[in-house]
Motif scaffolding. Structure first.
Motif, mmCIF file in Angstrom:
data_model
loop_
_atom_site.group_PDB
_atom_site.id
_atom_site.type_symbol
_atom_site.label_atom_id
_atom_site.label_comp_id
_atom_site.label_asym_id
_atom_site.label_seq_id
_atom_site.Cartn_x
_atom_site.Cartn_y
_atom_site.Cartn_z
ATOM 1 N N UNK A 197 42.546 28.241 39.720
ATOM 2 C CA UNK A 197 41.981 28.647 41.006
ATOM 3 C C UNK A 197 41.532 30.095 40.967
ATOM 4 N N UNK A 198 42.328 30.948 40.361
ATOM 5 C CA UNK A 198 41.973 32.366 40.277
ATOM 6 C C UNK A 198 40.770 32.604 39.363
ATOM 7 N N UNK A 199 40.650 31.797 38.307
ATOM 8 C CA UNK A 199 39.463 31.884 37.459
ATOM 9 C C UNK A 199 38.227 31.567 38.283
ATOM 10 N N UNK A 200 38.289 30.484 39.037
ATOM 11 C CA UNK A 200 37.154 30.092 39.875
ATOM 12 C C UNK A 200 36.814 31.186 40.879
ATOM 13 N N UNK A 201 37.831 31.754 41.545
ATOM 14 C CA UNK A 201 37.568 32.811 42.518
ATOM 15 C C UNK A 201 36.940 34.030 41.851
ATOM 16 N N UNK A 293 42.892 31.990 55.847
ATOM 17 C CA UNK A 293 42.679 33.219 55.082
ATOM 18 C C UNK A 293 41.221 33.250 54.649
ATOM 19 N N UNK A 294 40.534 34.327 54.975
ATOM 20 C CA UNK A 294 39.153 34.535 54.564
ATOM 21 C C UNK A 294 39.161 35.564 53.454
ATOM 22 N N UNK A 295 39.005 35.081 52.226
ATOM 23 C CA UNK A 295 39.164 35.909 51.039
ATOM 24 C C UNK A 295 37.828 36.464 50.576
ATOM 25 N N UNK A 296 37.681 37.781 50.604
ATOM 26 C CA UNK A 296 36.518 38.436 50.064
ATOM 27 C C UNK A 296 36.877 39.150 48.776
ATOM 28 N N UNK A 346 48.598 36.117 39.207
ATOM 29 C CA UNK A 346 47.274 36.331 39.743
ATOM 30 C C UNK A 346 46.331 36.823 38.665
ATOM 31 N N UNK A 347 45.295 36.020 38.381
ATOM 32 C CA UNK A 347 44.366 36.372 37.314
ATOM 33 C C UNK A 347 42.994 36.750 37.828
ATOM 34 N N UNK A 348 42.790 36.621 39.142
ATOM 35 C CA UNK A 348 41.479 36.944 39.689
ATOM 36 C C UNK A 348 41.259 38.449 39.688
#
Length: 387
Positions: A197-201, A293-296, A346-348
């Motif tokens: 998921x963090x890769x995608x983000x 949650x609105x993640x920018x 967390x990898x993002x």
């Protein structure tokens, strides 16, 4: 102004969710924004990663079809390893027995350097062009045949446990990738799925427009309740291959346990309408309240929302935040869920930390420094982009 992909300003982004029986559950009427919701439009639940005895699964084509139909899945992909032999068998079953489910033709290319999912793959594409350092060659060959190309479980355990399952190819151009399987349900939540998921983000915030999907990766009668499924918008009786193609190419998929977060831009008031609703997924009880949650890339905001009661938030509060990934979580404290992600997972390229108080006033966004813990994640919604 922020816009969901394919959603024109002022149009309705609220569709009726599919019923547990797979039928249309929406009724003609108006949303709180005054937009019409038609009965013919709803959400379809898809299971996009499944295997049979045609490769390494334990279920026959008929057993897999019956198992998923019994759980009220609207459509499923057959993605056996390196073979398309089961496609015609299932198509014949559907024609003869009229199961209330649709088939998506697919295959999983299984290499020593990673697994590549192809959906809407109607014709076998040879993979003698596979190159660990130039996988785009195979991506392009499959896409030329009309297939959708994605990365399966990118952080799956590899050597010495399962050689080749981890994606270790060097991708130079992610624009050649249509989707990433951010949740592979049998895999570890933190070590595999959170990292996926963090890769995608991180790719979204790097400027790539890649669609998020999920998969059961079924090899047997694994439990479906409580797992993530992929939802798309569609109409009863319409061609599922065409609907999936549109959803992937316009990046309008929901990865969800059974609660769907819907977003709609209201240009006349410069607001964002947030609604969460029940997708009626078998075995999932939708909570009455949840956390949006609105993640920018550089800013993250949160607010609370009640089931089927839209909340409006001012777009002025989101100024300078582009794109935005809308996420739905359990309200903090529900089911004993933790409220903070472990930073080690967390990898993002963005920061993550404590969750907002569930008592936040409706319509008021609160800035936060971190994402809630992934254990409470209910839904990943289509990314919002600037028009």
């Amino acid at each position: 102004m922020l816009l969901p992909p394919l959603l024109p300003a002022g149009s309705s982004g609220v569709s009726g969710a599919g019923s547990a029986a797979g039928g249309d559950s929406s009724t003609t009427g108006s949303s709180s924004a005054g937009n019409t919701v038609t009965a013919s439009t709803r959400f379809k639940r898809l299971e996009l990663h499944n295997h049979t005895v045609e490769s390494d699964g334990s279920l026959t084509c008929q057993e897999l079809t019956e198992y998923l139909a019994a759980d009220h899945v609207d459509a499923f992909a057959i993605t056996d390893h390196n073979t398309t032999s089961g496609q015609k068998k299932i198509e014949q079953l559907l024609e003869e027995k009229h199961y209330p489910i649709s088939l998506i033709r697919g295959m999983e290319y299984t290499t020593y350097f990673g697994h590549i999912l192809c959906l809407n793959l109607a014709k076998y594409v040879p993979w003698n062009s596979i190159d660990q350092h130039r996988p785009e060659l195979l991506f392009e060959a499959a896409r030329e045949k009309g297939a959708l190309v994605g990365i399966a479980h990118p952080f799956s355990y590899g050597d010495p446990f399962a050689r080749g399952c981890r994606f270790e190819m060097t991708i130079s151009d992610y624009s050649k990738v249509d989707f990433i399987e951010i949740f592979n349900n049998p895999e570890s939540l933190h070590e595999v799925n959170e990292r996926g998921t963090n890769l995608w983000m991180s790719l979204i915030f790097s400027g790539y427009q890649i669609t998020a999907t999920s998969g059961m990766d079924l090899h047997n009668r694994a439990k479906l309740a409580g797992c993530y499924a992929t939802y798309i918008e569609g109409k009863s009786g319409d061609n599922i291959a065409s609907e999936l193609d549109t959803a992937i190419h316009t990046h309008r998929t929901w990865v969800s346990k059974g609660a769907l977060l819907l977003t709609e831009v209201l240009p006349e008031t410069n607001e964002l309408l947030l609604t969460f609703t029940d997708a009626h997924k078998t075995g999932f009880a939708v909570p009455k309240t949840a956390q949006v949650v609105l993640k920018g890339k550089d800013k993250t905001f949160t607010t609370s929302v009640s089931l089927d009661k839209p909340v409006r938030v001012s777009l002025n509060q989101l100024s300078g935040t582009d794109p935005i990934i809308p996420l739905l979580y359990e309200a903090p404290g529900i089911n004993g869920a933790a409220t903070v992600s472990n930073a080690a997972h967390v990898a993002a390229s963005t920061s993550c930390g404590s969750a907002a108080d569930a008592s936040s006033a409706a319509g008021q966004l609160k800035g936060i420094d971190a994402l809630p813990a992934i254990e409470g994640l209910l839904c990943v919604s289509p990314v919002l982009y600037r028009d």
